[in-house]
Write a protein that holds these residues in place. Structure first.
Motif: not given
Length: 232
Positions: A160-166, A179-185
């Motif tokens: 949750e934090y990683d998505v909000l920070a991105a 981009q979110l899925l690649r960078d976080i997952w």
């Protein structure tokens, strides 16, 4: 830096649109450079080092998506794509390729000027990132990895934090699902959009953010999410 000191390069093959943009941008105090094809635009971008590019995708000598990829090899200048291509696929490709924003033709000049101001306001020297991002009562401390809402801390999971920070690192800008899925997952999860939907849903619950009328996190259907610059 005020607008009188800022330069904008318009890469657009239609002379009438270039003229319309030049008149509108000059009236706002910007210095305007023009290119009618991709190769000329790349050369001007590298020589003149403008503060912003307005890029059409349908250029006579090369596709704008190709130009964007080539530009991003050695430049981080903000790019606003202005194109007749309205499909989600084109938008996602451009945003994933390094575009900062995307406006479809026909367009509102008032909206375009507003988006230009946002991109220029967010331009910062390479290597710098905002330590704290404020969106109304929401505070995201990127250095301390803390989130506050109305003066109280909000407990978030790591994802949750990683998505909000991105999103907070690019306020007002759409960050694509891929981009979110690649960078976080990770790169093997770029198609697992349900992971992202679940996390964003939990995040909105903790922030008291109504997805039908969001104060903070806005869904760009079929593309991704963005954090508002200012809470309504």
């Amino acid at each position: 830096m005020n607008s009188a000191q800022q330069s904008i390069l318009v890469i657009e093959d239609e002379a009438q649109i270039r003229k319309f943009l030049r008149i509108s941008l000059v009236a706002q105090g910007y210095r305007v450079l023009e290119a009618g094809c991709g190769r000329e635009g790349l050369a001007q971008a590298r020589e003149a080092q403008p503060d912003l590019l307005v890029l059409d995708l349908g250029l006579p000598d090369m596709d704008g998506q190709e130009l964007l990829v080539e530009l991003r090899r050695d430049s981080q200048v903000p790019v606003l794509v202005l194109s007749v291509r309205a499909g989600d696929g084109e938008k996602v490709l451009a945003l994933d390729g390094g575009a900062n924003d995307y406006v479809t033709k026909p367009f509102s000049i008032r909206e375009l000027l507003a988006r230009v101001r946002v991109l220029l306001r967010r331009t910062s020297p390479p290597g710098q990132s905002p330590g704290t991002v404020q969106c109304g009562p929401l505070t995201v401390d990127l250095d301390g990895r803390r989130v506050g809402l109305g003066g109280r801390d909000i407990a978030l999971t790591r994802k949750e934090y990683d998505v909000l920070a991105a999103l907070a690192r690019h306020p007002g800008r759409v960050v694509t699902q891929q981009q979110l899925l690649r960078d976080i997952w990770g790169p093997t999860h770029v198609e697992d959009s349900h992971y992202l939907r679940v996390v964003v849903g939990h995040l909105r619950q903790k922030l008291g953010d109504d997805p039908a009328d969001p104060r903070f996190i806005v869904t760009e259907a079929g593309i991704g999410y963005r954090l508002r610059e200012h809470a309504p």
